[in-house]
Design an enzyme around this catalytic site. Structure first.
Site, mmCIF file in Angstrom:
data_model
loop_
_atom_site.group_PDB
_atom_site.id
_atom_site.type_symbol
_atom_site.label_atom_id
_atom_site.label_comp_id
_atom_site.label_asym_id
_atom_site.label_seq_id
_atom_site.Cartn_x
_atom_site.Cartn_y
_atom_site.Cartn_z
ATOM 1 N N CYS A 50 0.836 -1.210 0.000
ATOM 2 C CA CYS A 50 0.000 0.000 0.000
ATOM 3 C C CYS A 50 0.870 1.260 0.000
ATOM 4 O O CYS A 50 1.718 1.444 0.869
ATOM 5 C CB CYS A 50 -0.897 -0.017 1.238
ATOM 6 S SG CYS A 50 -1.792 1.515 1.456
HETATM 7 N N1 MHO Z 1 -5.953 -1.798 3.171
HETATM 8 C C1 MHO Z 1 -5.803 -0.475 2.751
HETATM 9 C C2 MHO Z 1 -5.251 -0.340 1.395
HETATM 10 C C3 MHO Z 1 -5.097 1.059 0.992
HETATM 11 S S1 MHO Z 1 -3.818 1.232 -0.044
HETATM 12 C C4 MHO Z 1 -3.827 2.781 -0.587
HETATM 13 C C5 MHO Z 1 -7.104 0.261 2.920
HETATM 14 O O1 MHO Z 1 -7.965 0.237 2.042
HETATM 15 O O2 MHO Z 1 -7.269 0.854 3.955
HETATM 16 O O3 MHO Z 1 -4.020 0.357 -1.142
#
Ligand code: MHO
Length: 243
Positions: A50
């Protein structure tokens, strides 16, 4: 009549100016951090899960002048967060080569994610979270390959999945993804003077505080920033200019 009007305008301006004076400044200008000409910044791009987290990790380090999250490594033109195609969430790191180098950035890369998880990081699963070192030229490819071999020798139980590939286009992500961790912290945003988006995206200080906000900086850096913030709070002056 003209005189009265003029007096009114002057008075209005004076009051407006006074009102402006007692406001906490909305913005501050940062001292220029770009090295003098002839010493251009270098750029590196990594994908390690991420990108909110990736940006926070790299922003902590002295010598990192700017961080930007975006999409790279795929073929889709003009990707967006909700339709990024075959790209990976990435971070672009602009750095001053006199203060930090590609080797050090590689160390940060390896120690900041699990390169053995197949196409994902923790609960974030999918090819957008794959691990990639993007390179710019043969020397960087060589350093990346050596570092990957070293990483692989640490354990033979599983494979290091990291790809090493020549950087194509890096597409900056939408503003709401830039400095995401810092933006979740209104106190820190206020402390640096509520910079407008454009300045926030270019600011070294914001890059560093973004890492601090996520508690992803090495402990010495976290402590150093804590001390600076406490000092400012004691003095009661809310603008943090550098850490
Ligand atoms: N698990 C994360 C991923 C965000 S990242 C910008 C969320 O959706 O909070 O891919």
């Amino acid at each position: 009549m003209a005189y009265v009007l003029l007096t009114l305008v002057v008075l209005t301006l004076a009051v407006a100016d006074k009102a402006h004076c007692i406001r906490v400044p909305d913005r501050i200008s940062e001292p220029a951090r770009d090295p003098p000409s002839g010493q251009p910044l270098k750029t590196a791009v990594f994908a390690l899960g991420c990108f909110w987290r990736s940006e926070a990790v790299f922003g902590c380090f002295n010598g990192v002048v700017r961080t930007t999250v975006g999409y790279a490594g795929g073929s889709k033109l003009n990707p967006e967060y909700r339709s990024l195609g075959d790209h990976a969430e990435s971070v672009q790191v602009e750095y001053d080569p006199r203060l930090i180098n590609f080797r050090k950035l590689l160390e940060v890369f390896w120690s900041s994610h699990d390169s053995r998880q197949v196409f994902g990081q923790g609960p974030d699963v999918g090819i957008q979270y794959r691990s990639i070192i993007f390179t710019n030229g043969t020397e960087e490819s060589r350093l990346a390959a050596i570092s990957k071999e070293r990483e692989q020798t640490k354990s033979k139980i599983s494979l290091v999945t990291t790809q090493i590939q020549q950087l194509g286009t890096f597409y900056p992500a939408e503003p709401e993804h830039q400095k995401f961790e810092l933006k979740r912290n209104p106190f820190l945003l206020q402390l640096i003077g509520n910079l407008p988006e454009e300045e926030l995206e270019r600011s070294s200080l914001a890059a560093k505080l973004n890492g601090y906000a996520a508690v992803l900086c090495p402990p010495t850096i976290q402590k150093q920033i804590d001390a600076k913030i406490n000092d400012i709070m004691r003095k009661g002056w809310p603008i943090l200019r550098e850490v």
